[in-house]
Design a protein around this motif. Structure first.
Motif, PDB file in Angstrom:
ATOM      1  N   TRP A  40       0.860  -1.190   0.000  1.00  0.00           N
ATOM      2  CA  TRP A  40       0.000   0.000   0.000  1.00  0.00           C
ATOM      3  C   TRP A  40       0.896   1.240   0.000  1.00  0.00           C
ATOM      4  O   TRP A  40       1.633   1.485   0.936  1.00  0.00           O
ATOM      5  CB  TRP A  40      -0.914  -0.032   1.202  1.00  0.00           C
ATOM      6  CG  TRP A  40      -1.860   1.133   1.325  1.00  0.00           C
ATOM      7  CD1 TRP A  40      -2.156   2.080   0.381  1.00  0.00           C
ATOM      8  CD2 TRP A  40      -2.647   1.476   2.472  1.00  0.00           C
ATOM      9  NE1 TRP A  40      -3.068   2.982   0.854  1.00  0.00           N
ATOM     10  CE2 TRP A  40      -3.397   2.640   2.132  1.00  0.00           C
ATOM     11  CE3 TRP A  40      -2.798   0.924   3.741  1.00  0.00           C
ATOM     12  CZ2 TRP A  40      -4.273   3.248   3.039  1.00  0.00           C
ATOM     13  CZ3 TRP A  40      -3.670   1.531   4.624  1.00  0.00           C
ATOM     14  CH2 TRP A  40      -4.401   2.679   4.284  1.00  0.00           C
ATOM     15  N   LEU A  57      -6.725   3.988  -5.261  1.00  0.00           N
ATOM     16  CA  LEU A  57      -7.905   4.242  -4.443  1.00  0.00           C
ATOM     17  C   LEU A  57      -8.145   5.748  -4.356  1.00  0.00           C
ATOM     18  O   LEU A  57      -7.227   6.515  -4.047  1.00  0.00           O
ATOM     19  CB  LEU A  57      -7.714   3.666  -3.046  1.00  0.00           C
ATOM     20  CG  LEU A  57      -7.384   2.168  -2.968  1.00  0.00           C
ATOM     21  CD1 LEU A  57      -7.187   1.747  -1.514  1.00  0.00           C
ATOM     22  CD2 LEU A  57      -8.487   1.333  -3.624  1.00  0.00           C
ATOM     23  N   HIS A  59     -10.402   8.609  -2.592  1.00  0.00           N
ATOM     24  CA  HIS A  59     -11.279   8.842  -1.444  1.00  0.00           C
ATOM     25  C   HIS A  59     -12.472   9.730  -1.803  1.00  0.00           C
ATOM     26  O   HIS A  59     -12.531  10.337  -2.875  1.00  0.00           O
ATOM     27  CB  HIS A  59     -10.493   9.449  -0.274  1.00  0.00           C
ATOM     28  CG  HIS A  59      -9.950  10.832  -0.540  1.00  0.00           C
ATOM     29  ND1 HIS A  59     -10.741  11.952  -0.589  1.00  0.00           N
ATOM     30  CD2 HIS A  59      -8.675  11.269  -0.759  1.00  0.00           C
ATOM     31  CE1 HIS A  59      -9.984  13.025  -0.814  1.00  0.00           C
ATOM     32  NE2 HIS A  59      -8.731  12.637  -0.933  1.00  0.00           N
ATOM     33  N   TRP A  69      -9.380   4.307   3.575  1.00  0.00           N
ATOM     34  CA  TRP A  69      -8.990   3.006   3.029  1.00  0.00           C
ATOM     35  C   TRP A  69      -8.371   2.068   4.054  1.00  0.00           C
ATOM     36  O   TRP A  69      -7.707   1.101   3.676  1.00  0.00           O
ATOM     37  CB  TRP A  69      -8.024   3.230   1.858  1.00  0.00           C
ATOM     38  CG  TRP A  69      -8.600   4.144   0.834  1.00  0.00           C
ATOM     39  CD1 TRP A  69      -8.124   5.354   0.437  1.00  0.00           C
ATOM     40  CD2 TRP A  69      -9.801   3.918   0.071  1.00  0.00           C
ATOM     41  NE1 TRP A  69      -8.935   5.903  -0.509  1.00  0.00           N
ATOM     42  CE2 TRP A  69      -9.980   5.043  -0.759  1.00  0.00           C
ATOM     43  CE3 TRP A  69     -10.729   2.875   0.017  1.00  0.00           C
ATOM     44  CZ2 TRP A  69     -11.055   5.155  -1.644  1.00  0.00           C
ATOM     45  CZ3 TRP A  69     -11.806   2.988  -0.850  1.00  0.00           C
ATOM     46  CH2 TRP A  69     -11.958   4.120  -1.666  1.00  0.00           C
ATOM     47  N   ALA A  73      -7.806  -1.115   1.611  1.00  0.00           N
ATOM     48  CA  ALA A  73      -6.413  -1.241   1.154  1.00  0.00           C
ATOM     49  C   ALA A  73      -5.763  -2.529   1.677  1.00  0.00           C
ATOM     50  O   ALA A  73      -5.195  -3.293   0.888  1.00  0.00           O
ATOM     51  CB  ALA A  73      -5.603  -0.008   1.560  1.00  0.00           C
ATOM     52  N   SER A  85      -2.932   5.232  -2.922  1.00  0.00           N
ATOM     53  CA  SER A  85      -4.006   6.170  -2.622  1.00  0.00           C
ATOM     54  C   SER A  85      -3.450   7.583  -2.581  1.00  0.00           C
ATOM     55  O   SER A  85      -2.296   7.794  -2.217  1.00  0.00           O
ATOM     56  CB  SER A  85      -4.693   5.812  -1.301  1.00  0.00           C
ATOM     57  OG  SER A  85      -3.743   5.736  -0.241  1.00  0.00           O
TER      58      SER A  85
END
Length: 288
Positions: A40, A57, A59, A69, A73, A85
């Motif tokens: 991640w 990702l 938000h 996440w 995640a 992200s």
């Protein structure tokens, strides 16, 4: 005439309080430290043959790159995905709560972030998963900023693809002179999400989708933020619209829960990312 600055400011404070209550208590420390590694936001992560595309990702409104996440995640990294992200739509002097800036500008920030991820991973395309505004905003990137050539799939969790009326509350704005202008001036990212906004009119003109991208929408009938909930659905080729309660009638998740910790929704996200190996999503998926 009502003093609308006094009315809207407490409303904004209330929304912020709800957002704070809905995310883990470690918001500040987690965001300051950055997301964990183990795939991640780990720029040394290389996509595997099984999962050849990095997952970005995106938000939602009032969210950020970590707290939105903390559930999804790790769920994806544990299944072998390289996950990234970003923070977007920041307003000056507003920490932690993002996604409030003009959405077309936020889409430009997403474009730059995806370029960074593709360069780091060596992948030709990415898959996008977004919650709320984060499921809708990437469509601007796909349609107007050349993103369709760099994205294989977009998965929207409770996305406001056609805006929201906030259970009818936005219909009251014309009755209060100055209220809508104040909203646009202070939090343009919120104003852009109102049904009929200039931004949404442009986004949805000529069709919801662009060729070459697979779209999945995962909605909940208990959504109290993106209303009516059926407006989340997309029309066009390569679209799959999913209602969470068709998968598990017992699932009562609303707008925040479906994106933050609903593992039934997460299972359906994984299916959308890898449809060739999809398995049935049921109530039992909550234990997976």
């Amino acid at each position: 005439m009502l003093p609308w600055k006094r009315v809207l400011r407490p409303l904004a404070a209330l929304l912020l309080a709800v957002a704070v209550a809905a995310v883990p208590a470690a918001t500040a420390s987690a965001s300051d430290a950055g997301a964990p590694s183990s795939g991640w936001n780990d720029y040394s992560c290389k996509p595997s043959a099984a999962h050849p595309r990095p997952v970005v990702l995106v938000h939602g409104t009032f969210g950020n790159s970590v707290d939105n996440w903390l559930g999804l995640a790790p769920y994806l990294t544990s299944r072998g995905y390289c996950v990234y992200s970003l923070d977007y739509g920041r307003l000056p002097g507003v920490p932690l709560f993002h996604g409030l800036g003009p959405i077309d500008k936020s889409a430009g920030q997403l474009s730059a972030f995806i370029d960074k991820v593709l360069t780091a991973t060596g992948a030709a395309e990415a898959d996008l998963v977004g919650h709320s505004q984060g499921g809708m905003m990437p469509r601007y990137y796909l349609k107007f900023l050349g993103g369709a050539a760099k994205v294989h799939a977009l998965v929207g969790i409770a996305p406001d693809n056609h805006g929201t009326d906030l259970v009818g509350l936005t219909n009251l704005l014309p009755y209060f002179p100055g209220a809508e202008d104040l909203l646009k001036a202070t939090t343009p990212g919120l104003a852009d999400q109102i049904v009929g906004s200039d931004f949404l009119t442009k986004l949805n003109a000529g069709g919801d989708t662009v060729p070459g991208v697979r779209y999945t929408v995962i909605a909940t009938r208990y959504d109290e933020v993106v209303t009516p909930w059926r407006t989340q659905y997309l029309s066009g080729t390569g679209v799959r619209n999913v209602l969470l309660q068709d998968l598990c009638p017992l699932d009562l998740s609303e707008h925040l829960a479906i994106g933050l910790f609903d593992r039934i929704a997460f299972h359906e996200v994984a299916n959308a990312l890898d449809p060739a190996h999809a398995t049935a999503t049921t109530c039992a998926s909550a234990l997976g």
